[in-house]
Design a protein around this motif. Structure first.
Motif, PDB file in Angstrom:
ATOM      1  N   LEU A 239       0.793  -1.219   0.000  1.00 20.39           N
ATOM      2  CA  LEU A 239       0.000   0.000   0.000  1.00 20.39           C
ATOM      3  C   LEU A 239       0.833   1.281   0.000  1.00 20.39           C
ATOM      4  CD1 LEU A 239      -2.749  -0.969   2.617  1.00 20.39           C
ATOM      5  CD2 LEU A 239      -2.763  -1.316   0.145  1.00 20.39           C
ATOM      6  N   LYS A 240       2.124   1.171   0.320  1.00 22.64           N
ATOM      7  CA  LYS A 240       2.978   2.352   0.385  1.00 22.64           C
ATOM      8  C   LYS A 240       4.369   2.017  -0.142  1.00 22.64           C
ATOM      9  CE  LYS A 240       0.440   5.498   2.613  1.00 22.64           C
ATOM     10  NZ  LYS A 240       0.178   6.855   2.104  1.00 22.64           N
ATOM     11  N   ASN A 241       4.991   2.986  -0.789  1.00 23.05           N
ATOM     12  CA  ASN A 241       6.371   2.808  -1.232  1.00 23.05           C
ATOM     13  C   ASN A 241       7.305   2.708  -0.026  1.00 23.05           C
ATOM     14  OD1 ASN A 241       5.689   3.129  -3.994  1.00 23.05           O
ATOM     15  ND2 ASN A 241       5.730   5.347  -3.764  1.00 23.05           N
ATOM     16  N   ASN A 242       8.261   1.796  -0.107  1.00 20.97           N
ATOM     17  CA  ASN A 242       9.323   1.705   0.891  1.00 20.97           C
ATOM     18  C   ASN A 242      10.588   1.223   0.188  1.00 20.97           C
ATOM     19  OD1 ASN A 242      10.924   1.557   3.127  1.00 20.97           O
ATOM     20  ND2 ASN A 242       9.578   0.207   4.308  1.00 20.97           N
ATOM     21  N   PRO A 243      11.316   2.143  -0.468  1.00 20.67           N
ATOM     22  CA  PRO A 243      12.520   1.750  -1.221  1.00 20.67           C
ATOM     23  C   PRO A 243      13.540   1.014  -0.360  1.00 20.67           C
ATOM     24  CG  PRO A 243      11.909   4.019  -1.726  1.00 20.67           C
ATOM     25  CD  PRO A 243      11.048   3.584  -0.581  1.00 20.67           C
ATOM     26  N   ARG A 244      13.544   1.300   0.927  1.00 19.41           N
ATOM     27  CA  ARG A 244      14.495   0.644   1.830  1.00 19.41           C
ATOM     28  C   ARG A 244      14.365  -0.882   1.759  1.00 19.41           C
ATOM     29  NH1 ARG A 244      14.452  -1.145   7.127  1.00 19.41           N
ATOM     30  NH2 ARG A 244      16.368  -0.801   8.297  1.00 19.41           N
ATOM     31  N   ASN A 245      13.141  -1.368   1.573  1.00 24.11           N
ATOM     32  CA  ASN A 245      12.905  -2.809   1.435  1.00 24.11           C
ATOM     33  C   ASN A 245      12.592  -3.204  -0.006  1.00 24.11           C
ATOM     34  OD1 ASN A 245      11.243  -2.790   4.622  1.00 24.11           O
ATOM     35  ND2 ASN A 245      13.328  -3.410   4.208  1.00 24.11           N
ATOM     36  N   ALA A 246      12.781  -2.277  -0.936  1.00 23.09           N
ATOM     37  CA  ALA A 246      12.506  -2.515  -2.362  1.00 23.09           C
ATOM     38  C   ALA A 246      11.080  -2.979  -2.593  1.00 23.09           C
ATOM     39  CB  ALA A 246      13.500  -3.522  -2.941  1.00 23.09           C
ATOM     40  N   VAL A 247      10.136  -2.385  -1.871  1.00 26.39           N
ATOM     41  CA  VAL A 247       8.716  -2.654  -2.102  1.00 26.39           C
ATOM     42  C   VAL A 247       8.030  -1.341  -2.459  1.00 26.39           C
ATOM     43  CG1 VAL A 247       8.634  -4.672  -0.613  1.00 26.39           C
ATOM     44  CG2 VAL A 247       8.122  -2.441   0.364  1.00 26.39           C
ATOM     45  N   PHE A 248       7.070  -1.430  -3.396  1.00 23.91           N
ATOM     46  CA  PHE A 248       6.436  -0.225  -3.911  1.00 23.91           C
ATOM     47  C   PHE A 248       4.929  -0.429  -4.042  1.00 23.91           C
ATOM     48  CE2 PHE A 248      10.822  -0.087  -5.280  1.00 23.91           C
ATOM     49  CZ  PHE A 248      11.186   1.199  -4.928  1.00 23.91           C
ATOM     50  N   ASN A 249       4.247   0.685  -3.932  1.00 26.56           N
ATOM     51  CA  ASN A 249       2.790   0.726  -3.983  1.00 26.56           C
ATOM     52  C   ASN A 249       2.248  -0.070  -5.174  1.00 26.56           C
ATOM     53  OD1 ASN A 249       0.156   1.479  -3.591  1.00 26.56           O
ATOM     54  ND2 ASN A 249       0.442   3.610  -4.184  1.00 26.56           N
ATOM     55  N   GLY A 250       1.362  -1.038  -4.899  1.00 22.95           N
ATOM     56  CA  GLY A 250       0.720  -1.818  -5.951  1.00 22.95           C
ATOM     57  C   GLY A 250       1.357  -3.164  -6.221  1.00 22.95           C
TER      58      GLY A 250
END
Length: 352
Positions: A239-250
């Motif tokens: 649901l939210k971008n978190n580049p620190r964990n390489a996860v992004f919205n969607g």
């Protein structure tokens, strides 16, 4: 050699001329069915080292299915594992990314990219060709900062032979859509589909958040998942971008383990592709800005149209409850939802 149409040839000439300049970016915009990917493949033939990428794994797979062999996710090319904090992987910008050495990086569906990802692409890439559709919904967190340099609006005759493209074009033009069943595209009355039909589809797309929550609860009940927190096999969406964990919205992934409670604030869970993540337990209760190191995920059997952007699915069912400030926004909503379907789209009315 790939044969181009008149508009495609003009775009090709403009892009080849741009590549000889010092300008870093070129944005090619066009509606569904205008042949943007075909044109990009033709452009790629002119260079030795071209990288195709897309926002999500499903969209990257679609590019590979269309002949873009090395297509991967933006985050897969752009970020790399830098270590671990506890059990959780920590990612950072990959300064040695293959993108840095490419003659051209082609990025699909640029209209969904946020400013942070665009800036990271600008930091690493020498030449970037963006592909996008101007009638798609804008990103949830604001307008895309990329402006098109060239626009294609000619829908190819072969594309219109696809019922999905034909009906998407009708929706974009404001034409009325009537109940129909053309195999690849169906518009069925409410009550024509069973819950089993919904569960067999690759993705269920809705407009309203309360519809999403209600359907996800029922879907998990049918699967026998009684726990409030995710369990192994649950379908999840970021649901939210978190580049620190390489996860992004969607981004959509599946739980590879049952969630384990860490404290009142969060739980830990292993994801099939994204690895171990610490996730906020209650998305309603906590302000993500105060917990930037935590990730936000929810169940994804049903997702909103906004969250579906950047992805394509083989078999999509759309609950026709478009949202927006005016009729144009609602048309964009429906057009975006319909163009998420690759092989089959089923449109159905909401319960009254």
């Amino acid at each position: 050699m790939i044969k181009l149409g008149i508009q495609q040839q003009e775009a090709f000439d403009r892009i080849m001329a741009w590549h000889k300049t010092d300008a870093q970016e070129f944005a090619l915009a066009g509606y569904a069915g205008t042949g943007k990917t075909t044109l990009a493949k033709r452009i790629a033939q002119e260079f030795g080292n071209v990288i195709f990428c897309a926002y999500t794994g499903k969209a990257a797979q679609v590019l590979r299915d269309k002949g873009c062999g090395n297509a991967g996710t933006i985050h897969g090319y752009l970020y790399r594992l830098q270590g671990e904090e506890g059990k959780e992987p920590v990612f950072g910008l990959n300064e040695e990314s293959a993108m840095r050495y490419a003659d051209l990086v082609i990025v699909d569906e640029y209209s969904f990219l946020n400013a942070e990802i665009i800036q990271d692409l600008r930091t690493i890439c020498d030449k970037i060709l963006y592909l996008g559709d101007p009638f798609q919904l804008p990103p949830v967190n604001g307008q895309c900062i990329i402006e098109p340099d060239f626009f294609i609006d000619e829908i190819h005759r072969q594309a219109l032979e696809s019922p999905i493209i034909r009906y998407a074009t009708m929706i974009r033009n404001g034409d009325m859509i009537r109940y129909c069943d053309e195999g690849e595209f169906r518009y069925l009355k409410n009550g024509s589909l069973s819950m089993d039909d919904f569960m067999k589809a690759d993705q269920f797309i809705v407009g309203r958040n309360d519809t999403r929550i209600r359907f996800n609860r029922r879907a998990r009940m049918i699967k026998g998942f009684e726990a409030v927190l995710p369990v192994k096999g649950d379908k999840m969406i970021c649901l939210k971008n978190n580049p620190r964990n390489a996860v992004f919205n969607g981004m959509i992934d599946y739980a590879a383990s049952d969630a384990e409670i860490i404290d009142y604030l969060c739980y830990g869970i292993d994801m099939k592709e994204l690895g171990h993540l610490n996730v906020i337990r209650d998305n309603e209760r906590h302000d993500f800005r105060q917990h930037r190191r935590l990730n936000m995920f929810d169940f994804a059997y049903a997702i909103t149209c906004h969250k579906s952007q950047g992805s394509e699915f083989n078999d999509v069912i759309i609950y026709k409850e478009p949202i927006g400030r005016d009729i144009t926004d609602r048309r964009k909503w429906l057009y975006t939802a319909v163009t998420r379907g690759k092989n089959r789209v089923t449109l159905t009315d909401p319960v009254r």
